[in-house]
Enzyme design. Structure first.
Site, mmCIF file in Angstrom:
data_model
loop_
_atom_site.group_PDB
_atom_site.id
_atom_site.type_symbol
_atom_site.label_atom_id
_atom_site.label_comp_id
_atom_site.label_asym_id
_atom_site.label_seq_id
_atom_site.Cartn_x
_atom_site.Cartn_y
_atom_site.Cartn_z
ATOM 1 C CD GLU A 1 -17.237 -45.832 -12.053
ATOM 2 O OE1 GLU A 1 -16.760 -45.610 -13.046
ATOM 3 O OE2 GLU A 1 -18.462 -46.388 -12.060
ATOM 4 C CD GLU B 1 -19.885 -40.627 -13.237
ATOM 5 O OE1 GLU B 1 -19.676 -39.669 -12.438
ATOM 6 O OE2 GLU B 1 -18.973 -41.572 -13.361
HETATM 7 C C1 1HE Z 1 -10.105 -35.495 -20.971
HETATM 8 C C2 1HE Z 1 -10.808 -35.801 -20.001
HETATM 9 C C3 1HE Z 1 -11.852 -36.870 -20.023
HETATM 10 C C4 1HE Z 1 -9.778 -34.137 -19.500
HETATM 11 N N1 1HE Z 1 -11.718 -37.127 -21.171
HETATM 12 N N2 1HE Z 1 -10.341 -35.994 -22.410
HETATM 13 N N3 1HE Z 1 -15.128 -37.165 -16.171
HETATM 14 C C5 1HE Z 1 -15.320 -35.866 -15.999
HETATM 15 O O1 1HE Z 1 -16.343 -35.213 -16.330
HETATM 16 C C6 1HE Z 1 -14.039 -34.855 -15.826
HETATM 17 C C7 1HE Z 1 -13.734 -34.094 -17.259
HETATM 18 N N4 1HE Z 1 -12.492 -33.421 -17.058
HETATM 19 C C8 1HE Z 1 -12.259 -32.269 -16.203
HETATM 20 O O2 1HE Z 1 -13.380 -31.758 -15.566
HETATM 21 C C9 1HE Z 1 -10.950 -31.332 -16.407
HETATM 22 O O3 1HE Z 1 -10.367 -31.890 -17.380
HETATM 23 C C10 1HE Z 1 -10.178 -31.889 -14.989
HETATM 24 C C11 1HE Z 1 -10.845 -31.161 -13.959
HETATM 25 C C12 1HE Z 1 -10.129 -33.172 -14.768
HETATM 26 C C13 1HE Z 1 -8.788 -31.148 -15.275
HETATM 27 O O4 1HE Z 1 -9.084 -29.864 -15.629
HETATM 28 P P1 1HE Z 1 -8.057 -28.716 -16.376
HETATM 29 O O5 1HE Z 1 -8.214 -27.670 -16.350
HETATM 30 O O6 1HE Z 1 -6.347 -29.173 -15.752
HETATM 31 O O7 1HE Z 1 -7.805 -29.688 -17.854
HETATM 32 P P2 1HE Z 1 -8.444 -29.327 -19.137
HETATM 33 O O8 1HE Z 1 -8.113 -28.300 -19.807
HETATM 34 O O9 1HE Z 1 -10.007 -29.642 -18.933
HETATM 35 O O10 1HE Z 1 -8.069 -30.784 -20.035
HETATM 36 C C14 1HE Z 1 -7.003 -31.033 -20.577
HETATM 37 C C15 1HE Z 1 -7.050 -31.889 -21.632
HETATM 38 O O11 1HE Z 1 -7.363 -33.134 -20.988
HETATM 39 C C16 1HE Z 1 -7.960 -31.601 -22.683
HETATM 40 O O12 1HE Z 1 -7.407 -32.118 -24.048
HETATM 41 P P3 1HE Z 1 -6.816 -31.201 -24.978
HETATM 42 O O13 1HE Z 1 -6.583 -32.047 -26.105
HETATM 43 O O14 1HE Z 1 -7.835 -30.432 -25.585
HETATM 44 O O15 1HE Z 1 -5.641 -30.540 -24.262
HETATM 45 C C17 1HE Z 1 -9.275 -32.408 -22.218
HETATM 46 O O16 1HE Z 1 -10.033 -32.584 -23.338
HETATM 47 C C18 1HE Z 1 -8.579 -33.647 -21.637
HETATM 48 N N5 1HE Z 1 -9.205 -34.318 -20.845
HETATM 49 N N6 1HE Z 1 -10.604 -34.789 -18.899
HETATM 50 C C19 1HE Z 1 -11.096 -37.012 -22.199
HETATM 51 N N7 1HE Z 1 -12.564 -37.055 -18.749
HETATM 52 C C20 1HE Z 1 -17.492 -46.231 -16.997
HETATM 53 S S1 1HE Z 1 -18.451 -44.894 -17.059
HETATM 54 C C21 1HE Z 1 -17.682 -43.817 -16.219
HETATM 55 C C22 1HE Z 1 -18.202 -42.423 -16.369
HETATM 56 C C23 1HE Z 1 -17.249 -41.149 -16.185
HETATM 57 O O17 1HE Z 1 -16.322 -41.300 -15.828
HETATM 58 S S2 1HE Z 1 -17.970 -39.463 -16.390
HETATM 59 C C24 1HE Z 1 -16.931 -38.570 -15.589
HETATM 60 C C25 1HE Z 1 -15.887 -37.877 -16.675
#
Ligand code: 1HE
Length: 265
Positions: free
Chosen positions: A121, A141
């Protein structure tokens, strides 16, 4: 640069070079640049200020290997928001993204890694999207039990069409590479998206600011109008832009046969 120094930015890095090109960096690499409440407020403030600060073009990037992981899911989980609270949060996302799309300053998104959910977005609020070979696009989502709230139903649907957007949300389909280009998620696919985005920003910044204002504001507004009203608004905008003093020298150069001609590569 005027007004920008006073902004209180903790989640975003801002650099402006001598040519007026701003590099805006999402700076939460450890959280894959997920958009928390604070970041969205900083985007609102930054993109409210940029059009009046003399910035000529923006390169928008993320720190680390990923552009943006979308909504901060952990914050959202911890906050346990009410429907009204989340609605108001979404309105702040819209405020930020509308400031970007309608602000009149060219924004070039330099994409890499994940451009997902709210990250897509954000990217779709830029005027040009440049991807590299690591870039991938998705709307996860559905699998999170969520719905888009940052304008995807308008901007992503505009880029790829309603049917593809619904498919992305129902199936978690990931687009990358040539396929992402073909469906319209990005306009450039290169080895170095940041270098290419900067090159595009520099080229755009050479135009008169009023011309870029029209390109990066009027077209979006006109998309929201009836064809009849859009044609009228186009004539009014062209009346102002096409008679601006900044254009005289360029027109004179063309008339004198000293201006560059439009040629194929
Ligand atoms: C996060 C987020 C996040 C990572 N919110 N903390 N978005 C998603 O569904 C995507 C969610 N994220 C992922 O699928 C993956 O993290 C990634 C593909 C982006 C990256 O993977 P990777 O293996 O490099 O990293 P990781 O081990 O998954 O995450 C590293 C850290 O980033 C970890 O935190 P830590 O404190 O445990 O080290 C994760 O929790 C954090 N992290 N992504 C919070 N999204 C207005 S409405 C909009 C609706 C949406 O956007 S829905 C889609 C959300």
């Amino acid at each position: 640069m005027k007004n920008l120094e006073s902004l209180d930015l903790t989640q975003i890095l801002l650099e402006v070079d001598a040519a007026g090109i701003a590099t805006v960096t999402l700076n939460r690499e450890a959280k894959r640049n997920a958009l928390d409440t604070r970041t969205v407020e900083e985007l609102v403030n930054l993109f409210s200020t940029i059009p009046r600060a003399g910035v000529r073009a923006v390169v928008l990037r993320g720190e680390g290997a990923h552009f943006c992981a979308g909504l901060d899911l952990v914050e959202h989980f911890k906050e346990d928001r009410s429907p009204a609270e989340f609605m108001h949060l979404c309105l702040r996302w819209h405020e930020a993204f509308n400031k970007m799309e309608y602000g009149g300053v060219p924004i070039i998104a330099a994409l890499k890694g994940a451009v997902v959910g709210g990250g897509l977005e954000l990217a779709s609020s830029a005027h040009i999207r440049v991807a590299d070979r690591t870039t991938y696009f998705a709307l996860p989502e559905g699998q999170r039990g969520l719905f888009t709230g940052g304008g995807a139903t308008i901007r992503v649907a505009d880029l790829v069409g309603k049917a593809r957007m619904i498919d992305m949300m129902l199936t978690g389909r990931v687009y990358q590479g040539e396929e992402a280009m073909a469906v319209g998620l990005c306009q450039y696919l290169v080895d170095d998206s940041e270098a290419k985005a900067m090159e595009i920003a520099r080229a755009a910044a050479a135009h008169p600011p009023l011309t870029n204002f029209a390109i990066c504001s009027a077209i979006s507004h006109m998309q929201n109008m009836s064809a009849l009203d859009a044609a009228y608004a186009e004539a009014v905008v062209a009346g102002i832009v096409n008679t601006q003093p900044d254009a005289r020298g360029r027109l004179e150069a063309f008339a004198n046969k000293t201006a560059a001609r439009v040629r194929p590569k």
